[in-house]
Write a protein that holds these residues in place. Structure first.
Motif, mmCIF file in Angstrom:
data_model
loop_
_atom_site.group_PDB
_atom_site.id
_atom_site.type_symbol
_atom_site.label_atom_id
_atom_site.label_comp_id
_atom_site.label_asym_id
_atom_site.label_seq_id
_atom_site.Cartn_x
_atom_site.Cartn_y
_atom_site.Cartn_z
ATOM 1 N N GLU A 1 -2.336 -6.918 6.310
ATOM 2 C CA GLU A 1 -2.975 -7.590 5.283
ATOM 3 C C GLU A 1 -2.762 -6.595 3.979
ATOM 4 O OE1 GLU A 1 -7.110 -7.131 3.286
ATOM 5 O OE2 GLU A 1 -6.984 -8.744 3.999
ATOM 6 N N TYR A 2 -1.575 -8.249 3.011
ATOM 7 C CA TYR A 2 -1.425 -7.597 1.864
ATOM 8 C C TYR A 2 -1.892 -7.992 1.386
ATOM 9 C CZ TYR A 2 3.771 -7.532 4.715
ATOM 10 O OH TYR A 2 4.631 -7.224 5.206
ATOM 11 N N LYS A 3 -1.660 -6.986 -0.283
ATOM 12 C CA LYS A 3 -2.185 -7.005 -1.141
ATOM 13 C C LYS A 3 -1.101 -7.089 -1.905
ATOM 14 C CE LYS A 3 -4.457 -3.130 0.728
ATOM 15 N NZ LYS A 3 -4.488 -1.806 0.248
ATOM 16 N N HIS B 1 -6.544 -7.412 -3.240
ATOM 17 C CA HIS B 1 -6.893 -7.781 -2.249
ATOM 18 C C HIS B 1 -7.135 -8.648 -1.666
ATOM 19 C CE1 HIS B 1 -7.371 -3.314 -0.843
ATOM 20 N NE2 HIS B 1 -8.625 -2.832 -2.173
ATOM 21 N N ALA B 2 -6.946 -9.002 -0.667
ATOM 22 C CA ALA B 2 -6.506 -10.582 0.179
ATOM 23 C C ALA B 2 -8.087 -11.447 0.264
ATOM 24 C CB ALA B 2 -5.987 -10.710 1.215
ATOM 25 N N LYS B 3 -9.202 -10.511 0.023
ATOM 26 C CA LYS B 3 -10.533 -11.847 0.174
ATOM 27 C C LYS B 3 -10.971 -11.669 -1.226
ATOM 28 C CE LYS B 3 -12.252 -7.016 0.309
ATOM 29 N NZ LYS B 3 -13.600 -6.004 1.460
ATOM 30 N N ASP B 4 -10.236 -10.901 -2.467
ATOM 31 C CA ASP B 4 -11.091 -11.002 -3.668
ATOM 32 C C ASP B 4 -9.643 -11.755 -4.608
ATOM 33 O OD1 ASP B 4 -12.901 -9.278 -3.141
ATOM 34 O OD2 ASP B 4 -11.697 -7.301 -3.844
ATOM 35 N N GLY C 1 0.841 -1.479 0.131
ATOM 36 C CA GLY C 1 0.301 0.124 0.170
ATOM 37 C C GLY C 1 0.614 1.062 0.204
#
Length: 115
Positions: free
Chosen positions: A53-55, A72-75, A35
């Motif tokens: 959280e890394y991207k 993003h990590a969730k996507d 980021g």
């Protein structure tokens, strides 16, 4: 360099693949992204804490046209499936490899196996 949304990036990537068939080559890079856009100072007094959280940053370049996106990590699972289908659909212009005997060589008509 334009940072695009994930779906827009995939559609632009498809256009870049189509343009690369006529001229040029397309290069894609992927790296971990925390980021920050500025480098970290080497002085020990201002050490930032690591992000929770890394991207993932993906860049594509064709000539002077550059696009990028941040995932993003969730996507990441949803994007990976869509990204794989774009790559599979556009990797058909690659040259075929010559099929040569890779395990053995022939010497005067006899095949010998290298150990």
């Amino acid at each position: 360099m334009a940072i695009l949304e994930n779906d827009t990036f995939l559609s632009e990537l498809t256009r870049l693949f189509q343009k690369s068939r006529q001229t040029g080559s397309l290069s894609i890079s992927m790296k971990r992204y925390d980021g920050r856009s500025k480098p970290v100072s080497k002085t020990p007094r201002n050490l930032p804490s690591p992000p929770s959280e890394y991207k993932c940053l993906i860049r594509a370049k064709l000539g002077n046209k550059k696009i990028s996106t941040v995932i993003h990590a969730k996507d990441i699972n949803k994007f990976q499936l869509a990204y794989a289908s774009v790559l599979k659909g556009n990797m058909d212009a690659l040259k075929k490899r010559d099929k040569k005997a890779s395990k053995g060589k022939t010497i005067k008509g006899k095949a010998t196996q290298l150990l």
